[in-house]
Design an enzyme around this catalytic site. Structure first.
Site, PDB file in Angstrom:
ATOM      1  N   ASP A 117      13.287  27.544  11.329  1.00 61.66           N
ATOM      2  CA  ASP A 117      14.322  26.711  10.713  1.00 61.66           C
ATOM      3  C   ASP A 117      14.018  25.259  11.043  1.00 61.66           C
ATOM      4  OD1 ASP A 117      15.723  28.875   9.675  1.00 61.66           O
ATOM      5  OD2 ASP A 117      17.044  29.039  11.416  1.00 61.66           O
ATOM      6  N   ASP A 136      16.770  30.437   3.709  1.00 56.40           N
ATOM      7  CA  ASP A 136      18.193  30.572   4.020  1.00 56.40           C
ATOM      8  C   ASP A 136      19.057  30.097   2.853  1.00 56.40           C
ATOM      9  OD1 ASP A 136      17.442  31.443   6.553  1.00 56.40           O
ATOM     10  OD2 ASP A 136      17.785  29.488   7.491  1.00 56.40           O
TER      11      ASP A 136
END
Length: 156
Positions: A117, A136
């Site tokens: 991320d 995501d």
């Protein structure tokens, strides 16, 4: 199903290319943070071993394999659903978003042991402590889109 595959492939490639770029070219894993357009867009490296917002992070290594199995199960479920009862063009696009994003995060778990991320966005006095990635976003938009726009074959 061709549209699902095209959208899923596009999302998967974009997700993996952006992760490769920030992790290996920009060396965000080493640097930790890069302010791009603060506070609206920043790169903050976060290795997520859990699910959304770091839930289940720090669990045993078997958790990774369970999360991989769950993601692949969801992908299989959506593929079967789209084959049996295609929801129309819009629904197929949302299905492709969800599938491509889920597969992107599965590959991260296989390659790195965690999901890479790096996107961090804040605005208007709110400081977001979390990081996310293209996969995501795609999973989130795809799931919401399927929930809202999969009412039948005529949905567009």
């Amino acid at each position: 199903m061709r549209l699902v595959a095209i959208v899923a492939a596009a999302v998967f490639v974009i997700d993996q290319l952006t992760k490769w770029w920030v992790v290996h070219v920009m060396e965000l894993a080493r640097v930790g943070a890069i302010d791009v357009f603060p506070p609206y867009l920043n790169f903050r490296m976060a290795w997520n071993t859990g699910i959304n917002f770091g839930l289940l992070s720090g669990q045993a290594d078997w958790t990774r394999w369970i999360l991989i199995a769950v993601a692949l199960g969801i992908v299989l479920f959506v593929v079967v659903w789209m084959r049996r009862d295609p929801p129309g063009r819009t629904g197929l696009i949302f299905a492709g978003l969800l599938i491509g994003g889920a597969l992107g995060n599965v590959v991260d778990r296989l390659l790195y042991g965690a999901v890479a991320d790096f996107l961090n966005m804040s605005c208007c006095g709110f400081t977001n402590p979390y990081a996310f990635n293209v996969a995501d976003i795609s999973v989130f938009v795809g799931a919401i889109g399927l929930a809202l726009f999969s009412g039948g074959k005529n949905a567009s």
